[in-house]
Design an enzyme around this catalytic site. Structure first.
Site, PDB file in Angstrom:
ATOM      1  N   GLU A 125      -0.280  14.052 -13.229  1.00 32.84           N
ATOM      2  CA  GLU A 125       1.038  14.175 -13.836  1.00 32.84           C
ATOM      3  C   GLU A 125       1.705  12.808 -13.694  1.00 32.84           C
ATOM      4  OE1 GLU A 125       2.209  16.803 -15.413  1.00 32.84           O
ATOM      5  OE2 GLU A 125       0.420  17.981 -14.951  1.00 32.84           O
ATOM      6  N   SER A 139      -0.547  -0.190 -16.817  1.00 35.22           N
ATOM      7  CA  SER A 139      -0.878  -1.538 -16.337  1.00 35.22           C
ATOM      8  C   SER A 139      -2.212  -1.633 -15.590  1.00 35.22           C
ATOM      9  CB  SER A 139       0.241  -2.067 -15.436  1.00 35.22           C
ATOM     10  OG  SER A 139       1.448  -2.129 -16.140  1.00 35.22           O
ATOM     11  N   SER A 156      -1.993  -6.825  -8.539  1.00 30.75           N
ATOM     12  CA  SER A 156      -3.017  -6.671  -9.583  1.00 30.75           C
ATOM     13  C   SER A 156      -3.736  -7.996  -9.792  1.00 30.75           C
ATOM     14  CB  SER A 156      -2.350  -6.240 -10.898  1.00 30.75           C
ATOM     15  OG  SER A 156      -1.576  -7.304 -11.398  1.00 30.75           O
ATOM     16  N   THR A 157      -4.886  -7.959 -10.450  1.00 29.81           N
ATOM     17  CA  THR A 157      -5.570  -9.233 -10.729  1.00 29.81           C
ATOM     18  C   THR A 157      -4.674 -10.114 -11.606  1.00 29.81           C
ATOM     19  OG1 THR A 157      -6.776  -7.951 -12.357  1.00 29.81           O
ATOM     20  CG2 THR A 157      -8.038  -8.683 -10.504  1.00 29.81           C
ATOM     21  N   ASP A 209       7.279  -1.060  -8.864  1.00 29.18           N
ATOM     22  CA  ASP A 209       7.744  -2.088  -9.797  1.00 29.18           C
ATOM     23  C   ASP A 209       9.249  -2.299  -9.664  1.00 29.18           C
ATOM     24  OD1 ASP A 209       7.597  -3.970 -11.763  1.00 29.18           O
ATOM     25  OD2 ASP A 209       7.325  -2.560 -13.421  1.00 29.18           O
ATOM     26  N   GLY A 244      11.494  -7.854  -8.392  1.00 27.27           N
ATOM     27  CA  GLY A 244      12.113  -9.079  -8.919  1.00 27.27           C
ATOM     28  C   GLY A 244      13.484  -8.786  -9.504  1.00 27.27           C
ATOM     29  N   ARG A 271      13.504 -13.946  -5.665  1.00 24.98           N
ATOM     30  CA  ARG A 271      12.560 -12.845  -5.926  1.00 24.98           C
ATOM     31  C   ARG A 271      11.873 -12.375  -4.643  1.00 24.98           C
ATOM     32  NH1 ARG A 271      10.673 -11.618 -10.833  1.00 24.98           N
ATOM     33  NH2 ARG A 271       8.674 -11.014  -9.958  1.00 24.98           N
ATOM     34  N   HIS A 291      10.696  -8.642  -2.754  1.00 21.58           N
ATOM     35  CA  HIS A 291       9.423  -8.160  -2.191  1.00 21.58           C
ATOM     36  C   HIS A 291       9.618  -7.692  -0.743  1.00 21.58           C
ATOM     37  CE1 HIS A 291       7.468  -9.245  -5.807  1.00 21.58           C
ATOM     38  NE2 HIS A 291       7.545 -10.563  -5.634  1.00 21.58           N
ATOM     39  N   ARG A 351       1.179 -15.380 -11.418  1.00 23.51           N
ATOM     40  CA  ARG A 351       2.582 -15.676 -11.046  1.00 23.51           C
ATOM     41  C   ARG A 351       2.671 -17.059 -10.416  1.00 23.51           C
ATOM     42  NH1 ARG A 351       5.788 -10.257  -9.377  1.00 23.51           N
ATOM     43  NH2 ARG A 351       5.180  -9.160 -11.245  1.00 23.51           N
ATOM     44  N   LEU A 381      -3.271  10.846   7.184  1.00 22.39           N
ATOM     45  CA  LEU A 381      -2.973  10.363   5.826  1.00 22.39           C
ATOM     46  C   LEU A 381      -3.875   9.163   5.550  1.00 22.39           C
ATOM     47  CD1 LEU A 381      -1.015   9.905   3.278  1.00 22.39           C
ATOM     48  CD2 LEU A 381       0.334   8.462   4.786  1.00 22.39           C
ATOM     49  N   ARG A 413       4.325   2.374 -18.466  1.00 24.65           N
ATOM     50  CA  ARG A 413       2.933   2.035 -18.796  1.00 24.65           C
ATOM     51  C   ARG A 413       2.086   2.087 -17.534  1.00 24.65           C
ATOM     52  NH1 ARG A 413       6.033  -2.587 -20.129  1.00 24.65           N
ATOM     53  NH2 ARG A 413       6.085  -3.967 -18.325  1.00 24.65           N
TER      54      ARG A 413
HETATM   55  C1  FPP Z   1       6.389  -5.444  -8.470  1.00 22.57           C
HETATM   56  O1  FPP Z   1       7.698  -5.954  -8.631  1.00 22.57           O
HETATM   57  C2  FPP Z   1       5.870  -5.648  -7.136  1.00 22.57           C
HETATM   58  C3  FPP Z   1       4.789  -6.422  -6.790  1.00 22.57           C
HETATM   59  C4  FPP Z   1       4.013  -7.189  -7.755  1.00 22.57           C
HETATM   60  C5  FPP Z   1       4.369  -6.542  -5.403  1.00 22.57           C
HETATM   61  C6  FPP Z   1       4.456  -5.316  -4.552  1.00 22.57           C
HETATM   62  C7  FPP Z   1       4.630  -5.757  -3.170  1.00 22.57           C
HETATM   63  C8  FPP Z   1       5.414  -5.151  -2.237  1.00 22.57           C
HETATM   64  C9  FPP Z   1       6.136  -3.888  -2.461  1.00 22.57           C
HETATM   65  C10 FPP Z   1       5.622  -5.782  -0.929  1.00 22.57           C
HETATM   66  C11 FPP Z   1       4.594  -5.732   0.121  1.00 22.57           C
HETATM   67  C12 FPP Z   1       3.584  -4.684   0.076  1.00 22.57           C
HETATM   68  C13 FPP Z   1       3.033  -4.117   1.162  1.00 22.57           C
HETATM   69  C14 FPP Z   1       1.899  -3.188   0.958  1.00 22.57           C
HETATM   70  C15 FPP Z   1       3.538  -4.333   2.540  1.00 22.57           C
HETATM   71  P1  FPP Z   1       7.915  -7.157  -9.644  1.00 22.57           P
HETATM   72  O2  FPP Z   1       7.894  -8.425  -8.857  1.00 22.57           O
HETATM   73  O3  FPP Z   1       6.919  -7.065 -10.751  1.00 22.57           O
HETATM   74  O4  FPP Z   1       9.364  -6.859 -10.158  1.00 22.57           O
HETATM   75  P2  FPP Z   1       9.966  -7.247 -11.599  1.00 22.57           P
HETATM   76  O5  FPP Z   1       9.144  -6.521 -12.624  1.00 22.57           O
HETATM   77  O6  FPP Z   1      11.366  -6.721 -11.508  1.00 22.57           O
HETATM   78  O7  FPP Z   1       9.905  -8.740 -11.705  1.00 22.57           O
END
Ligand code: FPP
Length: 246
Positions: free
Chosen positions: A208, A197, A66-67, A21, A24, A34, A38, A72, A132, A195
């Site tokens: 843990e 989520s 997530s679903t 998380d 963004g 944003r 990513h 977004r 792994l 949380r």
């Molecule tokens: C949460 O940050 C992140 C996501 C919803 C996407 C996770 C994706 C990646 C790490 C990139 C690609 C993944 C792979 C497996 C190559 P957020 O956008 O919710 O951040 P914020 O809460 O600060 O807005």
């Protein structure tokens, strides 16, 4: 002493799950779009997967989409899907070289065809790897997974394939997306949110929990070692008394 040297390598969490998380917020802090957050997050994925393989963590599960993330803005979702495809194409060689098996959990068929096809290809090509197991949770919802499980078991009860009195934890486990994975030992969430989520609700029963303020694109192997050290300093009692587990 370096953090790695402080780790007890014979007491590593067998299964680490991460709620990645803060992409963004990381981008916003730097005045970037944003999507660049990513991209930074994808770099972190690479580093953390590599280090888990190096120190011999056997299972790593990442909450990638997530679903609820379908809600977004369309542009962000489209760019995330593109990033997923390009990361998979780029990393297939690394997965093979490092003997890493990719698996997915979630409603993979709800992803754009290009993404699900690429995923299925990498899953198939890495299926015999054993160092792994890297699991990507995509279009994943734990409650949806539980509903699907209950429906499948109910149908088997209706068709006299299972009797209700024989439903136990192993029957439930065997119907989840995670049927081939062990329980989670350590769940990490970055970015300061505390949380779950809708992530692996059944599977984290005895995990843990570790929360860190670090935003996912800034998370690195030192942060991972810190989380593992913290885990190793806890007493996992599984409902027993402290004296019993000693
Ligand atoms: C949460 O940050 C992140 C996501 C919803 C996407 C996770 C994706 C990646 C790490 C990139 C690609 C993944 C792979 C497996 C190559 P957020 O956008 O919710 O951040 P914020 O809460 O600060 O807005």
């Amino acid at each position: 002493m370096s953090l790695l040297k402080q780790l007890n390598l014979s007491n590593l969490p067998n299964h680490i799950a991460i709620i990645m998380d803060g992409n963004g917020r990381w981008a916003k802090k730097k005045g970037l779009l944003r999507n660049l957050g990513h991209q930074g997050g994808a770099k972190t994925v690479r580093e953390i997967v590599e280090v888990c393989a190096e120190i011999n963590v056997k299972y790593l599960t990442l909450y990638a989409f997530s679903t609820e993330n379908w809600n977004r803005p369309k542009l962000e979702v489209d760019l995330l899907m593109k990033l997923l495809i390009s990361s998979l194409k780029k990393e297939l060689k690394t997965l093979q070289k490092n003997n890493i098996k990719l698996v997915t959990i979630g409603n993979i068929d709800s992803l754009p065809t290009k993404v699900s096809a690429e995923l299925k290809d990498v899953v198939e090509k890495t299926k015999n790897n054993s160092r792994l197991t890297l699991t990507l949770a995509l279009s994943y919802s734990s409650r949806e997974e539980l509903i699907k499980t209950i429906k499948e078991i109910s149908l088997k009860v209706k068709n006299n394939l299972i009797s209700p009195e024989n439903i136990d934890e192993s029957v439930i486990n065997n119907h989840l997306y995670t049927r081939n994975l062990p329980d989670v030992d350590l769940l990490i969430r970055t970015s300061g949110e505390q949380r779950i989520s809708n992530f692996l609700l059944w599977q984290i029963a005895y995990a843990e929990l570790y929360f860190t303020e670090t935003l996912w694109p800034d998370f690195n192997k030192e942060n991972l070692f810190k989380a593992i050290l913290n885990y190793q300093n806890r007493e996992r009692r599984f409902g027993k008394t402290s004296e019993q587990v000693k």
